[in-house]
Design an enzyme around this catalytic site. Structure first.
Site: not given
Lengths: 692, 350
Positions: B160, B181, B207, B221, B264, B318
């Protein structure tokens, strides 16, 4: 045909034709000689082992059901000397270098190139062969994922490396000929004279191995990922345009502390095999306990709670084994658990969920069923802002406006040229802007849409432009995050309707914009009032503030010619409206759901011709008429000033509909009411009946 | 007597045959006067003879005469209607227009394609019981990174490239950034709500990136988060499968592959089989047969712990996707930079 390596797409080498080593026999196919298929692997940041042959091999083996033959790491220690007696290492900062292993090989011959098979493999992996010792350290790095470094021991002052933070101002000349001035935040390898290597990044020239080197000190260590990362960032270190080095790239991803000794032994073995020489007895290791492998235990209940599926003890255990884990299983009633010892090349396994992923991804996510969550649903949100935003957009689109979405980051000029009153604080600035055009968080949408208007004119749109955007503006707040405020901005200009066979066209102006606002607010059951307003970028005299119940919610006006010029807009008349969407949201909340019964009684229509001062706002007159008892509707039919009307006066003609909800009005009643209305109009606005 | 009866029959014959020749209302009136006129009409005249007949014949002739009177009246009315119809027909014919001329258009604006895609995707999840929530674009390092298992100097930060705001706090740290994000809203939502949680978060992201055909420095997003007791990877699969079929068609297949997102575990990317070639391989899917749609995974236990959820009690999934990419796939748009250049020639096509 003779080709260079680049022409054959083996490497980037284009200095001459590819000369095969002498072990290549004529007549066999190139593929057969190279003997390799190149796999391109996308290594995620958590898997530095995928930057190594061992890591990829175990992965492939697990997928295709084969086993991995690990490289040979045994070698003879010919020397009588023991490394422990040599005093070759002194680690001063064990935090930044938690493990430092070394070996020494003496009497080597470093003057011949590495063998052909090794050179070819290096090239397939994108590494340029240099010399036997350097090639071996690179080769082992590719095999194990562990960067290594070889020092010419004879060039090290007092035959010793010291691992320590640099002293501020110390300078190192690295192998690529560049030099860097160091700070105390950089970890270096030094001898008693000064820096000989930038730890984990690149070696120094002073201790470089060359053709005459006889005695080498091999380093295989663990450096703290953050320290390496910061050093690379601080010195903007790059090789061939890519950030960092092959070594730093790996260290930054946090290599396992269990890795250095394995790689050290492998590299020492290859040095002895290829360069000859005598390996000194033993190795140095600042942290020998770290070779004890840790383990994580996965229970069947954890597996089931994460995946919604249980593969069973054997399949879980076998899958982990296929990836190089050593497992022990145990059963406790219906529950089982699998204890997995983590292979030395893996640094990413820490919690049971990590093992769940290993098992699921190798068996394949296809094996997992598809279900929907079965629990309760949360309560629906009272989401007025979003509902308001959606309905505002829907209405504007139905009124013929096109929605735009533009960059919230704009140039300071875009803001300054278009804002009415600058905010008390400077707009928030981006520290590392991409370009001056995207430097400040906009505090107004005006400039953005004026730019869009101009850009579309430039690409040949010259009939009409009707656009709006509903986006956030960012009002700076001292020492806090900015207030992000939903704002509506619309711009209309050009011809009112498409030019064509059946329509007469006219230039859109203030009233076309006002009509849009009225329709929009009508849909929200709000009655706006418009009063003259001064706005720096709008034309005074053709600008109004928009308010509801005395509260200002926005502004509408024709853009000042100077502003149009500043944005290079050619359309002469462009109307802008700007509304604070939050105040619309509040309006929605307070919107009452009452209605007026439809009257069963007949209505009477009377024309009312008034004469009033030219400066009297017709809206004020109309407001008095509509709010008068028994008036159902009032329409302004005509405005006139000129001959037959005294100078400084104008005539206003209204059509007034009289109706009572409860009974039939008589002519007489209407006449009385009309005269009362006329008195009121005279009193409040100085308007009188126009006598023919 | 016979002669009167015969005369009545012959009168009817003549009258009806005359009637057929009449083309105008005026002619029709003349016809009526000729046959029925009170003074000189042929029928009244004939009936003048009636009293002369023997009493027994009068009744019979009277009935026949009345019948003839009705017949003439009906004939008159029918013919009148026919004449009126044909006159109207003629008038309408004169008003014939060229129907191929362009209509008087009421211009209709269009929602931006990104808005359209976000609405389409959101409505699928709303129907699955999700709430739509919104969050700040100016975020702190904590929400954008640290709370999502991306501490300072974490190598994953390279995924990122961040735009930092020019603001230093008292400690001389630059803590504010433009969110890279929509995932910070996972943390904010879990902090503000109790399970069960089902939210989707459409929003702007930023970004520090050079733009090209597939990269923008500002984009949207759509994040999704579901947290509750007993939520599993199977639920993630089922949810995204339902979504993909609703958005791309009932015949779509989906595929999950291992991927890495620090917040995650397990982390996956989801692809659908190419809707353009049905998985055979074409330009749309770069000859792979599959199109990557989004990243997803089970919420990392460390993330749950950080917001005070017991990971042994609660689990969650997610996911996150880019509406521009989905819009590009659906419409065959080749360059993401079209979206925010705001050329009306582009926007008006959707």
């Amino acid at each position: 045909m003779v080709c260079s390596e680049r022409e054959l797409q083996i490497s980037d080498d284009h200095e001459g034709i590819l000369v095969l080593p002498s072990d290549a026999s004529a007549g066999i196919s190139m593929d057969e000689y190279l003997g390799d298929t190149t796999l391109e692997v996308e290594a995620t940041p958590n898997r530095p082992d995928w930057l190594s042959m061992i890591g990829v091999a175990w992965e492939v083996a697990a997928i295709i059901g084969k086993t991995v033959n690990m490289p040979n790491t045994t070698y003879k220690e010919n020397s009588k000397l023991n490394i422990k007696e040599m005093d070759v290492v002194d680690v001063i900062d064990a935090n930044l270098a938690p493990r430092y292993t070394t070996s020494v090989v003496q009497e080597i011959s470093a003057d011949s190139p590495s063998p052909g098979w090794m050179q070819l493999r290096l090239k397939s992996a994108g590494v340029r062969p240099i010399s036997s010792v350097v090639d071996i350290t690179n080769y082992v790095m590719l095999e194990y994922g562990q960067p290594l470094h070889a020092f010419d021991l004879a060039k090290l002052n007092e035959g010793k490396v010291i691992v320590r933070p640099a002293k501020s101002g110390e300078v190192i000349e690295t192998l690529d000929g560049k030099s860097y001035e160091l700070s105390s935040a950089d970890l270096i390898i030094a001898d008693t004279k000064g820096p000989v290597g930038l730890a984990g990044v690149m070696g120094g020239q002073r201790s470089e191995v060359d053709n005459t080197t006889k005695e080498i000190l091999l380093e295989s260590a663990t450096f703290h990922f953050a320290s390496i990362r910061r050093t690379v960032q601080r010195h903007r270190l790059e090789v061939a345009g890519k950030r960092g080095t092959e070594a730093s790239l790996r260290f930054e991803k946090s290599l396992p502390i269990t890795l250095p000794m394995e790689a050290l032994k492998r590299a020492t073995k290859l040095i002895v095999d290829i360069c000859g020489g005598n390996a000194v007895l033993g190795t140095m290791d600042t942290n020998p306990n770290s070779d004890n492998l840790s383990s994580v235990t996965l229970t069947s209940s954890k597996l089931k709670s994460v995946l919604g599926l249980d593969y069973g003890k054997d399949q879980v255990s076998d899958t982990l084994k296929s990836l190089g884990f050593k497992t022990t299983t145990s059963q406790n009633g219906n529950e089982y658990s699998v204890r997995a010892e983590i292979p030395f090349w893996r640094a990413d396994i820490r919690i049971p969920e990590d093992l769940v992923e290993e098992v699921a991804r190798i068996i394949g996510y296809d094996s997992i069923p598809s279900t929907l969550p079965s629990g309760n649903l949360p309560e629906a949100l009272d989401d007025q802002t979003r509902i308001t935003k959606d309905s505002v957009k829907n209405i504007l689109v139905s009124l013929g406006l096109q929605e735009t979405i533009s960059y919230p980051l704009v140039s300071i000029e875009t803001i300054q040229k278009s804002i009415n009153i600058p905010t008390e604080q400077e707009p928030m600035r981006v520290w590392n802007r991409i370009s001056p055009d995207q430097e400040f968080l906009r505090t107004t949408l005006r400039g953005s849409l004026l730019n869009i208007f101009a850009r579309n004119e430039k690409v040949g749109r010259n009939d009409s432009i009707k656009i709006f955007e509903l986006s956030k503006i960012y009002i700076p707040v001292k020492d806090e995050t900015p207030k992000e405020q939903e704002t509506l901005l619309g711009l209309i200009g050009g011809e009112q309707s498409d030019r064509g066979w059946s329509s007469e066209s006219r230039e859109m102006d203030f009233f076309d914009g006002k009509g849009i606002i009225e329709s929009l607010l009508d849909s929200l059951s709000a009655k706006p009032s418009f009063t003259p307003k001064i706005d720096r970028v709008l034309t005074s005299g053709r600008t109004a503030s928009i308010s509801i119940d005395g509260q200002e919610i926005g502004v509408i006006g024709e853009v000042h010619p100077a502003t149009l010029d500043a944005f290079e807009i050619k359309t002469k008349r462009v109307t802008l409206f700007e509304i604070n969407v939050e105040s619309l949201t509040n309006l929605r909340k307070s919107e009452s759901l009452s209605w007026n019964p439809i009257s069963r009684f007949p209505s009477l229509v009377r024309q009312l011709d008034l004469i009033t001062d030219i400066s009297t706002p017709s809206g004020a007159v109309n407001d008095i008429i509509v709010n008068f008892p028994s008036v159902a509707k009032s329409t302004l039919l005509d405005i006139y000033s000129g001959s037959q009307i005294p100078e400084g006066r104008k005539s206003l003609s209204f059509e007034v509909v009289w109706q009572s909800p409860s009974r039939t009005l008589t002519d007489k009643e209407v006449e009385i009411a009309l005269s009362q209305l006329l008195n009121l109009l005279d009193e409040k606005t100085g308007s009188k009946l126009r006598l023919e | 007597m016979t002669s009167i009866k015969e005369q009545l029959i012959s009168l009817e014959k003549h009258a009806m045959s005359d009637l057929k020749q009449i083309e105008t209302e005026q002619g029709l009136d003349e016809w009526r006067i000729n046959y029925q006129g009170r003074r000189n009409g042929q029928l009244p005249k004939l009936l003048e003879e009636l009293p002369k007949l023997p009493i027994e014949d009068r009744r019979e002739v009277g009935i026949a005469a009345n019948k003839l009177r009705d017949t003439l009246e009906i004939g008159y009315n029918e013919r009148l209607q026919e004449i009126k119809n044909s006159e109207l027909q003629e008038k309408l014919l004169e008003e014939t227009i060229d129907v191929s001329l362009p209509g008087r258009k009421q211009t209709l604006g269009k929602l931006h394609p990104t808005t359209q895609t976000i609405r389409e995707i959101s409505s699928i999840f709303v129907n699955l019981g999700y709430q739509i929530v919104d969050g700040p674009e100016v975020e702190s390092d904590y929400y954008n990174f640290e709370a999502l298992n991306i501490p300072p100097d974490h190598p994953a930060r390279d995924q990122w490239d961040t735009l930092w705001l020019d603001y230093n706090n008292e400690e001389g740290i630059r803590p504010l950034l433009l969110r890279t994000h929509t995932s910070p809203m996972q943390i904010r939502t879990m902090e503000n709500q109790e399970p069960p949680i089902r939210v989707i978060v459409p929003g702007r992201c930023y970004r520090h990136e050079a733009t090209d055909t597939t990269h923008e420095s500002m984009f949207f997003q759509i994040e999704g988060l579901a947290v509750d007791k007993g939520i599993t990877f199977a639920d993630l699969k089922g949810t995204l499968y339902t979504f993909a079929r609703k958005l791309f068609g009932a015949e779509r297949k989906i595929r999950f592959r291992c991927d890495f997102f620090p917040f995650v575990e397990p982390g996956v990317d989801m692809s659908i089989d190419c809707f353009s070639c049905d998985g055979i391989g074409c330009r749309v899917c770069s000859n792979t047969g599959w199109i990557e749609i989004m990243g997803a995974g089970m919420v990392h236990p460390d993330v749950l712990k950080r917001v005070g959820y017991d990971p042994d009690v609660y689990t969650g999934f997610a996911f996150g996707m880019g509406p521009e990419r989905i819009s590009m796939l659906k419409h065959g748009i080749d360059d993401i930079r079209h979206f925010y250049t705001n050329d009306l020639r582009f926007l008006e096509q959707f």
